[in-house]
Design a protein around this motif. Structure first.
Motif, PDB file in Angstrom:
ATOM      1  N   GLY A   1       3.397   6.373   3.561  1.00  0.00           N
ATOM      2  CA  GLY A   1       3.688   4.961   3.372  1.00  0.00           C
ATOM      3  C   GLY A   1       5.173   4.756   3.192  1.00  0.00           C
ATOM      4  O   GLY A   1       5.949   4.874   4.137  1.00  0.00           O
TER       5      GLY A   1
ATOM      6  N   ASP B   1       2.528  -1.393   1.860  1.00  0.00           N
ATOM      7  CA  ASP B   1       2.679  -0.013   1.394  1.00  0.00           C
ATOM      8  C   ASP B   1       2.919   0.036  -0.104  1.00  0.00           C
ATOM      9  O   ASP B   1       2.684   1.069  -0.734  1.00  0.00           O
TER      10      ASP B   1
ATOM     11  N   GLN C   1       2.081   1.318  -5.483  1.00  0.00           N
ATOM     12  CA  GLN C   1       0.879   0.802  -4.822  1.00  0.00           C
ATOM     13  C   GLN C   1      -0.251   0.888  -5.850  1.00  0.00           C
ATOM     14  O   GLN C   1      -1.029   1.828  -5.893  1.00  0.00           O
TER      15      GLN C   1
ATOM     16  N   TYR D   1      -8.193  -4.151   1.282  1.00  0.00           N
ATOM     17  CA  TYR D   1      -7.360  -4.065   2.484  1.00  0.00           C
ATOM     18  C   TYR D   1      -8.188  -4.228   3.766  1.00  0.00           C
ATOM     19  O   TYR D   1      -7.716  -4.803   4.744  1.00  0.00           O
TER      20      TYR D   1
ATOM     21  N   TYR E   1      -4.354   1.643   3.663  1.00  0.00           N
ATOM     22  CA  TYR E   1      -3.304   1.246   2.719  1.00  0.00           C
ATOM     23  C   TYR E   1      -3.625   1.627   1.280  1.00  0.00           C
ATOM     24  O   TYR E   1      -2.720   1.823   0.465  1.00  0.00           O
TER      25      TYR E   1
ATOM     26  N   ARG F   1      -1.897   4.884   0.336  1.00  0.00           N
ATOM     27  CA  ARG F   1      -0.441   5.019   0.422  1.00  0.00           C
ATOM     28  C   ARG F   1       0.114   5.367  -0.964  1.00  0.00           C
ATOM     29  O   ARG F   1      -0.331   4.809  -1.971  1.00  0.00           O
TER      30      ARG F   1
END
Length: 502
Positions: A157, A265, A310, A318, A325, A328
């Motif tokens: 990410g 990200d 994150q 997501y 994601y 990440r």
């Protein structure tokens, strides 16, 4: 097997040797690297460049069965400036030469026999991170001073950089680059890998030492020594330990045209700001995709850490089966030693889609050394997944923007906004539902707090804060600060948000 040529004597080689190279570079005018890419490589289109692949069986240290292996990136298309790579062994330092036989050129019709020692665009390190029978990518160094790494179960990410110069201010951003690497050959059974790098740019040169330790949360211990060059324009913003990420939209900025609820990200900047007396304030700034470039900063007398995080690790938030994601990594910068006063700066740029990084965060020291004088600093860079750095008491788990039901007959001020923020953490979980928790909220002069509430969310066993704020000066940004309190005790980090001006 990769060709190696001995170009150094068999003496010990380490960080101080690279630092001396950097010091000498800084005493001389900057010499920009010359692009000497063969015309046929320069002419490759995107698909042609992607068709050049390193052969896994040719990886450095593969035949020896060592725990780490190195693979290399070919020059071409976007990567046009070579880096030199060396291996540090007990017998000495060896230059790793380009060898056309290490690459599969796919359908391309090229003449690599005529190129000579091109050098490489960069390299990646492989290690058995997730499965003892297979070596995954652990870290990649590719382009300028960019690098990125992974912990167990993570997907690439955000990226880190060695240094950022004039990302904000000055006459334009300068991108220092790692021009040369020295990588220590690992011993059998080694659990860490040491990489030395020489950084060069028009106004600075530097030496870096990365000690990589893979794991559930992989860690890079970074030691650096910088030298600023004399002459040229002064540096307005020297960005230490920069992080670069992407935020397109999320819970605070929904996009009706995208079936995915969130695309990013990283979803926030976290800062542990020291007051120089042992006290620490934890700050959380949710990220946004601004209409125009937005720069904010957070002063600290003694930083304890900062990172682009994150926090949202739920796949359903997501709904992206390809990008993943929710896997990440977060990146947390932990200073080693006292960095002194300065600020964490956050720059957000607008991005029309998820293909461009539009978030940058870094530390800016209050004072810079004189030209030729060393600036030494060290930090621990954590690449984190589910188990990530959090404030000790409580933290925001989601920040939503918008109103619920509003009577159509009621008149609502178009300059009024509502935020709904949920908090979780040890200081909150054992509180009774009727605990006298209150939301402590403040605004700068551009806004007025209309209403604030705090109550337990029975669906998640977290605590919810709602804030209604009116913009008094729509052409000015509104800065909000809020946290939950019980009596005289703060229960959470400080949630700090910015409302963009019109």
């Amino acid at each position: 097997m990769l060709a190696v040529l001995c170009v150094w004597d068999a003496r010990a080689f380490g960080f101080d040797d690279v630092a001396e190279r950097a010091r000498q570079l800084a005493t001389k005018p900057y010499v920009a690297p010359k692009e000497q890419l063969p015309a046929e490589l320069k002419a490759l289109d995107y698909d042609g460049y992607r068709d050049i692949r390193f052969k896994p069986e040719r990886a450095l240290w593969k035949k020896e069965g060592l725990p780490f292996e190195l693979a290399f990136f070919h020059l071409g298309k976007f990567q046009t400036l070579p880096v030199q790579i060396h291996e540090i062994t007990p017998q000495g330092v060896r230059h790793v030469a380009f060898d056309k036989n290490d690459f599969d050129y796919g359908r391309n019709k090229l003449s690599p026999s005529t190129w000579g020692d091109l050098g490489f665009a960069g390299f990646r390190v492989h290690y058995a991170l997730n499965n003892p029978a297979y070596k995954d990518e652990l870290v990649v160094f590719l382009g300028a001073s960019y690098f990125r790494a992974l912990g167990k179960g993570q997907h690439y990410g955000l990226s880190a950089r060695g240094l950022a110069i004039d990302t904000v201010g000055g006459s334009g951003e300068e991108f220092p680059r790692f021009s040369e690497f020295w990588i220590e050959r690992p011993a059998p059974g080694a659990t860490s890998l040491v990489i030395h790098a020489l950084l060069d740019s028009p106004r600075a040169a530097g030496a870096y030492r990365f000690t990589l330790r893979p794991g559930d949360n992989s860690v890079a211990d970074v030691q650096a020594r910088l030298f600023l060059r004399a002459g040229g324009s002064p540096i307005a913003t020297l960005g230490i330990a920069p992080l670069t990420s992407m935020f397109h939209h999320g819970e605070n900025t929904p996009r009706v045209a995208d079936f995915r609820p969130e695309v990013h990200d990283s979803d926030g900047l976290m800062v542990a700001s020291g007051d120089g007396k042992g006290g620490v304030e934890w700050l959380w700034r949710p990220l946004i995709n601004p209409r125009r470039t937005l720069v904010t900063s957070f002063a600290s007398k003694e930083p304890k850490g900062f990172g682009l995080m994150q926090r949202d690790r739920t796949a359903a938030n997501y709904e992206d089966t390809e990008a993943q994601y929710h896997q990440r990594p977060s990146a947390w910068v932990e200073p080693v030693g006292n960095w002194g006063p300065g600020r964490v700066e956050l720059m957000l740029l607008h991005t029309p889609d998820e293909t461009d990084d539009n978030v940058v965060a870094y530390w800016v020291p209050s004072t810079l050394p004189a030209a030729g004088q060393p600036l030494d600093f060290a930090y621990r860079l954590h690449w984190q997944g589910e188990q990530q750095q959090r404030p000790p008491a409580g933290w925001a788990v989601q920040s939503r923007l918008g109103h619920g039901f509003i009577d159509r007959k009621a008149k609502r001020d178009p300059n009024e906004l509502q935020y709904v923020v949920d908090f979780d953490g040890p200081a909150l979980r054992n509180l009774p539902a009727d605990a006298p928790v209150k939301a402590v909220v403040s605004s700068n002069a551009a806004g007025r707090i209309v209403e604030r509430n705090a109550y337990r969310n029975p669906l998640t066993n977290t605590w919810r804060m709602t804030v209604r704020v009116t913009r008094l000066q729509p052409t000015q940004p509104v800065e909000l600060r809020a946290f939950l309190q019980n009596g005289d005790s703060a229960l959470t980090e400080t949630w700090t948000n910015i409302i963009q001006p019109d």
